[in-house]
Design a protein around this motif. Structure first.
Motif, short mmCIF file in Angstrom:
data_model
loop_
_atom_site.label_atom_id
_atom_site.label_comp_id
_atom_site.label_asym_id
_atom_site.label_seq_id
_atom_site.Cartn_x
_atom_site.Cartn_y
_atom_site.Cartn_z
N MET A 1 0.84 -1.20 0.00
CA MET A 1 0.00 0.00 0.00
C MET A 1 0.88 1.25 0.00
SD MET A 1 -3.15 -1.20 0.19
CE MET A 1 -4.23 0.04 0.87
N LYS A 2 0.38 2.31 -0.65
CA LYS A 2 1.07 3.60 -0.64
C LYS A 2 0.45 4.47 0.45
CE LYS A 2 2.40 3.61 -5.51
NZ LYS A 2 2.31 4.32 -6.81
N ILE A 3 1.28 4.83 1.41
CA ILE A 3 0.81 5.57 2.58
C ILE A 3 1.56 6.90 2.68
CG2 ILE A 3 0.71 5.59 5.11
CD1 ILE A 3 0.50 2.53 5.00
N THR A 4 0.80 7.96 2.95
CA THR A 4 1.41 9.26 3.20
C THR A 4 1.10 9.67 4.63
OG1 THR A 4 1.26 9.97 0.91
CG2 THR A 4 1.41 11.70 2.57
N MET A 5 2.14 10.11 5.34
CA MET A 5 2.02 10.52 6.73
C MET A 5 2.19 12.03 6.80
SD MET A 5 1.45 8.90 9.60
CE MET A 5 1.81 7.31 8.84
N ILE A 6 1.12 12.75 7.14
CA ILE A 6 1.20 14.21 7.28
C ILE A 6 1.61 14.53 8.71
CG2 ILE A 6 0.00 16.41 6.99
CD1 ILE A 6 0.20 14.72 4.44
N GLY A 7 2.82 15.03 8.86
CA GLY A 7 3.39 15.27 10.18
C GLY A 7 4.48 14.25 10.46
N SER A 8 5.69 14.73 10.71
CA SER A 8 6.82 13.83 10.97
C SER A 8 7.36 14.03 12.37
CB SER A 8 7.92 14.07 9.93
OG SER A 8 7.45 13.77 8.63
N GLY A 9 6.43 14.26 13.30
CA GLY A 9 6.81 14.34 14.70
C GLY A 9 6.86 12.96 15.31
N HIS A 24 5.06 -1.51 3.45
CA HIS A 24 4.33 -0.47 2.73
C HIS A 24 5.29 0.60 2.21
CE1 HIS A 24 0.61 -2.25 4.04
NE2 HIS A 24 0.91 -2.08 5.33
N GLN A 25 4.87 1.32 1.18
CA GLN A 25 5.63 2.45 0.65
C GLN A 25 5.13 3.71 1.37
OE1 GLN A 25 8.18 2.27 -1.62
NE2 GLN A 25 7.92 0.05 -1.44
N VAL A 26 6.00 4.31 2.17
CA VAL A 26 5.58 5.40 3.05
C VAL A 26 6.35 6.68 2.73
CG1 VAL A 26 5.37 6.17 5.44
CG2 VAL A 26 5.10 3.74 4.89
N THR A 27 5.59 7.77 2.65
CA THR A 27 6.18 9.10 2.49
C THR A 27 5.75 9.95 3.68
OG1 THR A 27 6.09 8.97 0.08
CG2 THR A 27 6.38 11.16 1.05
#
Length: 469
Positions: A1-9, A24-27
């Motif tokens: 799955m392609k996952i985007t994480m808004i916030g890198s805290g 998973h492919q994570v950005t």
């Protein structure tokens, strides 16, 4: 799955790295250019055991990347997790959702095709409804669903908590969204972890309810500790005798100076605000918050009592500043009100922490921050153990005895053996335990430390807001 994480805290970085570990492919996206640059260079902006290795491994495998470009990161994502901060508002203590709503607007503009938008941040009941309205208003043509997926990460053991959770909570009534989320967590199907699918509002409330219960449990054992001291009982034995009941359990049953950190104080206050908005009294939670705040302030009185009734003119060495071990988090740390109260009573403070001193320097004034335990304790009239870091569990009491001016030890985490401490001449004050008889054995070349004279801090140490000894 392609996952985007808004916030890198804290939550976003740990969650993103763990999803990548599952394949998973994570950005991970963040507006902080400096933070993203550091992450791209392999530098971790927070302290969490094992996180540096996890990030490096998955970045090398090209399953984890970092960017400030939200639109490109969101466009092809199957799921977008909002993991931004929700700090308590200064005016009323309610959760500040500014960052959540701002992220929702930006995500709405960027999504292409069906996308599951997941609130990973800790948010009050009804936040998912508002996020859904924001996205629909910004993009009436968008195909999306909003899911609540609260985090249950403990600082210091967050990676293990994520990869081997006791439960995963998914809040949605949308079957398609539920299927996407279950694919994301599919690796857990062959583990004891339980996936709980419920209504979105229920999922939002579960996180607050869990933290409020744990905060109440901590406060309960702390009050039992006070009673133990009054009646001559031992709170550690009491905790074992009560905690072995499987209905109650041992975790979060250690007496101490009060809870702190990024979750319990903020979440209990936010839960109270939600209850007030709906006209529902939560008396138990109210009492928990009040009792915990009072306990933090009262710990200074315990130190003063151990010092003979006055701390004025004495030097206090504080071991541990963070609210718990294995983190650099100073938010709501019990050490802060303790140190400030002791300073108001005339004490000079020296402090040490394996990871927290950088953050502590911006929060505490007129404290000498020391590079190691024994230099911190040099010339001290009282040594206070605040945080149970592993390094403090293995102190050389013989060396410590030579360093201090007066052998008075206040153990606010009950980690020290009384016999060992007394054998080295220390009087020991714990939490919810009988006090030891103060030793009269002083260093032969020093006067009694309870008022005769005050030693210099130690070998050229300078006291200032940024002092390091």
């Amino acid at each position: 799955m392609k996952i985007t994480m808004i916030g890198s805290g804290y939550v976003g970085l740990v969650t993103g790295a763990c999803f990548a570990e599952w394949g998973h492919q994570v950005t991970c996206v963040d507006k902080d250019v400096h933070k993203i640059t550091r992450l791209q260079q392999g530098e971790i902006p927070i302290y969490e055991p094992g996180l540096d290795v996890l990030v490096a491994t998955n970045a090398e495998r090209r399953r984890l990347k970092f960017t400030t470009d939200l639109p490109s990161a969101v466009a092809d994502a199957d799921a977008v997790f909002i993991a931004v901060g929700t700090p308590a508002r200064h005016n009323d203590g309610d959760a500040d959702l500014t960052f959540v709503y701002s992220a929702a607007k930006e995500v709405a503009v960027a999504i292409r095709g069906y996308t599951v938008i997941v609130t990973k941040s800790t948010v009050p009941v009804g936040t998912g409804d508002t996020v859904e309205r924001i996205v629909a208003r910004e993009r009436p043509d968008a195909e999306f669903a909003v899911v609540s997926n609260p985090e249950f990460l403990r600082e210091g053991s967050a990676i293990d908590d994520f990869l081997k959770p006791d439960r995963v909570v998914l809040g949605t009534d949308d079957d398609r969204a539920a299927s996407v989320m279950q694919l994301i967590y599919q690796v857990l199907e062959e583990t004891p972890s339980r996936i709980v699918v419920t209504k979105r509002r229920t999922a939002e409330l579960i996180k607050y309810a869990a933290n409020a219960f744990l905060a109440t449990k901590i406060t309960f054992i702390n009050e039992m500790a006070d009673l133990c001291e009054a009646v001559g009982a031992d709170v550690q034995d009491l905790a074992v005798g009560v905690g072995l009941d499987h209905r109650i359990g041992m975790p979060f049953f250690n007496a101490g100076p009060g809870y702190g950190g990024s979750c319990f104080p903020k979440d209990t206050t936010a839960l109270l605000r939600t209850a007030q908005d709906y006209g529902v009294p939560l008396r138990l939670v109210e009492e928990t918050v009040g009792a915990n705040n009072a306990r933090k302030r009262r710990m200074a009185l315990k130190v003063i009592e151990a010092a003979g009734g006055s701390i004025d003119g004495l030097t206090v060495a504080v071991l541990g500043l963070t609210f718990k071990p294995d983190t650099d988090d100073m938010r709501e740390a019990p050490s802060i009100p303790l140190i400030e109260a002791l300073q108001r009573s005339g004490a000079t403070i020296r402090a040490h922490d394996p990871q927290g001193m950088r953050h502590a320097m911006s929060l505490l004034s007129e404290v000498a921050f020391c590079g190691d335990v024994y230099s911190c304790c040099e010339g001290a009239d009282v040594v206070v153990l605040m945080t149970e870091w592993e390094t403090y569990r293995h102190l050389d009491f013989g060396r410590l005895r030579k360093a201090v001016r007066v052998p008075t030890l206040v153990d606010l985490r009950n980690i020290y053996n009384r016999d060992v401490a007394e054998r080295h001449g220390f009087s020991l004050t714990g939490i919810g335990r009988a006090h030891s008889t103060p030793s009269m054995t002083e260093n032969p070349d020093l006067e009694d430390g309870r008022g005769a004279r005050r030693l210099p801090l130690a070998r050229g140490a300078v006291v200032s807001k940024q002092a390091i000894c």
